[in-house]
Each structure stands twice: as C-alpha cells, then as structure tokens.
Design a protein around this motif. Sequence first.
Motif, short mmCIF file in Angstrom:
data_model
loop_
_atom_site.label_atom_id
_atom_site.label_comp_id
_atom_site.label_asym_id
_atom_site.label_seq_id
_atom_site.Cartn_x
_atom_site.Cartn_y
_atom_site.Cartn_z
N PHE A 1 -45.59 4.06 -3.10
CA PHE A 1 -46.37 4.32 -4.31
C PHE A 1 -47.76 4.68 -3.84
O PHE A 1 -48.39 3.93 -3.09
CB PHE A 1 -46.41 3.08 -5.21
CG PHE A 1 -47.58 3.04 -6.15
CD1 PHE A 1 -47.80 4.07 -7.06
CD2 PHE A 1 -48.48 1.98 -6.11
CE1 PHE A 1 -48.89 4.05 -7.93
CE2 PHE A 1 -49.57 1.95 -6.98
CZ PHE A 1 -49.78 2.98 -7.88
N GLU B 1 -48.75 15.74 -4.36
CA GLU B 1 -47.29 15.65 -4.44
C GLU B 1 -46.62 16.64 -3.51
O GLU B 1 -45.60 16.33 -2.88
CB GLU B 1 -46.85 15.89 -5.89
CG GLU B 1 -47.25 14.76 -6.83
CD GLU B 1 -46.85 15.03 -8.27
OE1 GLU B 1 -46.91 16.21 -8.69
OE2 GLU B 1 -46.49 14.06 -8.97
N ARG C 1 -38.72 8.34 -0.88
CA ARG C 1 -39.15 8.62 -2.25
C ARG C 1 -40.65 8.35 -2.32
O ARG C 1 -41.21 7.61 -1.51
CB ARG C 1 -38.41 7.75 -3.27
CG ARG C 1 -38.63 6.26 -3.09
CD ARG C 1 -37.88 5.42 -4.09
NE ARG C 1 -38.05 4.00 -3.80
CZ ARG C 1 -37.32 3.31 -2.95
NH1 ARG C 1 -36.35 3.94 -2.29
NH2 ARG C 1 -37.55 2.04 -2.73
N TYR C 2 -41.28 8.93 -3.30
CA TYR C 2 -42.71 8.70 -3.51
C TYR C 2 -43.00 8.82 -4.99
O TYR C 2 -42.32 9.53 -5.74
CB TYR C 2 -43.55 9.70 -2.70
CG TYR C 2 -43.25 11.15 -3.02
CD1 TYR C 2 -43.85 11.80 -4.10
CD2 TYR C 2 -42.34 11.86 -2.24
CE1 TYR C 2 -43.55 13.12 -4.39
CE2 TYR C 2 -42.04 13.18 -2.53
CZ TYR C 2 -42.66 13.80 -3.59
OH TYR C 2 -42.34 15.11 -3.89
N THR C 3 -44.03 8.12 -5.41
CA THR C 3 -44.45 8.21 -6.80
C THR C 3 -45.94 7.94 -6.90
O THR C 3 -46.52 7.21 -6.08
CB THR C 3 -43.68 7.19 -7.68
OG1 THR C 3 -44.13 7.32 -9.04
CG2 THR C 3 -43.92 5.76 -7.23
N ASP D 1 -46.94 6.97 -9.96
CA ASP D 1 -46.88 6.14 -11.16
C ASP D 1 -46.55 4.71 -10.76
O ASP D 1 -45.47 4.43 -10.24
CB ASP D 1 -45.82 6.68 -12.11
CG ASP D 1 -45.78 5.95 -13.44
OD1 ASP D 1 -46.40 4.87 -13.56
OD2 ASP D 1 -45.11 6.45 -14.36
N GLN E 1 -43.25 3.17 -11.67
CA GLN E 1 -42.04 3.64 -11.01
C GLN E 1 -41.92 3.09 -9.59
O GLN E 1 -40.98 3.42 -8.88
CB GLN E 1 -42.04 5.17 -10.97
CG GLN E 1 -41.91 5.82 -12.35
CD GLN E 1 -41.79 7.32 -12.28
OE1 GLN E 1 -41.56 7.90 -11.23
NE2 GLN E 1 -41.94 7.97 -13.43
N LYS E 2 -42.85 2.25 -9.19
CA LYS E 2 -42.77 1.62 -7.87
C LYS E 2 -41.57 0.70 -7.83
O LYS E 2 -41.30 -0.06 -8.77
CB LYS E 2 -44.04 0.83 -7.60
CG LYS E 2 -44.05 0.14 -6.24
CD LYS E 2 -45.33 -0.66 -6.05
CE LYS E 2 -45.30 -1.40 -4.72
NZ LYS E 2 -46.51 -2.25 -4.53
#
Length: 210
Positions: free
Chosen positions: A43, A73, A84-86, A88, A91-92
């Motif tokens: 995150f 991004e 994966r990455y976020t 938000d 969404q972690k």
Amino acid sequence: MKFKMLGMAMVLALAGCASFPGEQVAETTLPTMSSYQQRPGVFVDFTFYQGEAGSTKAVEVPQGRDMLKPQLEAALRDSGMFSRYTLDQFQKQPGDYTLKLSVYNSGSAGAAMVSGMITGFTLGIIPGSAKDEYTMTLQVLDEQGQAIKVGENQDSVRTWMGLVFIPMMAHTPADAVNDSFRRQFNALLKQLLDQQVLKYAQGRSLLMRG
C-alpha cells in the motif's frame, strides 16, 4: 488590476513557455523480477507538500498528489516488483507492506511571480523563469508500524517563458514534472532493492520479510 493581471497571463500564454527537468537524478535501470514468483504486496501512502522537506510548515497539496497519481501507478506497474499495489488504504490486505512516499516542492513562488511580471511587461522579449525544487522521501513500515527509511533525493523543474521559447512549447510543465517524478521514484525503488528491506523468494519458497 484584475484586467492587468489577465492581460499579463494572456501575454505569457502567447509568448510561450517550455519546461525542463534538472536531471539531478540519473535514469535508473531496475532489475527484472520475472524469476521471483513470490513478491510482496504494498500500500503506497503518497502525500504531496508545498514547502521544505520535513518542515512543520509544509502544507499538504492534494491537487499535486492527484496530478502525479497516474505516473506513480505506472511506475509501480512497470517495476514488476510487487504482486499487487494500491494507493487506497481500504484496499490494503493483511501482510502488505506500507510505503510512505512524500514529495515536497520548495520552489520560490515570489521569485517566479517577479520573473513572470518582467516577461509580461516586456511582451515576452525579456525571458523569465521559475524553478520548482522537489525532494522525494521513501519509508517502509513493517508489520509493527515501525518506519525504516529507504532514502531521499532531489530534482528540479525549470520553466522558461518568453518569445524565444515558442518553438519549444512541446516541452510542457506536466511532461517535465512527470519525467522528474519517474526518475526520482525509480531511484528510490532501486535503493529499496539494494538495501533488501523487502526480500523476494524464487520458485515455491515462502516470501521472507526483512
């Protein structure tokens, strides 16, 4: 006064401007991560400030964050470093690392205004310039919330205004800022790998935590 300022803005628009990154941070080639089947999720807590790095007087600027979010991004995706990455927080997922990314712009608005006024009053004959100076810092938060500093770097973007820069108007401020941001962020990602703050596992091995 409002009409005078509007007229100056129109003159500057007609005179033309061009922006160029300082390239104080060199291009960084990230290693390929294709052999690592176990990669961490992250995150990214990204904040943009106006002011000096680390200063209590620095002011958060959400518009700056939103402008650079697509570039961030893209850099995360192109690095291939993460499963994966976020950006938000909601969404972690459990087990994800937190990367605290901060960008500070400490450019002088006063000097830029004076330079722009001179260029405006001379109808673009005398060129002017404005310099934005960026400091980027990156930290990693472990599962206990302890911050591990990865590093920081500095770059700049100078915007020139005047008739002579009309042929170079394709060098837009947005392009220059995005290029500077990409180089700064990739350099910090390379430091992240070099310091082995995050560790990767090949094949079926379990992901090791740093």
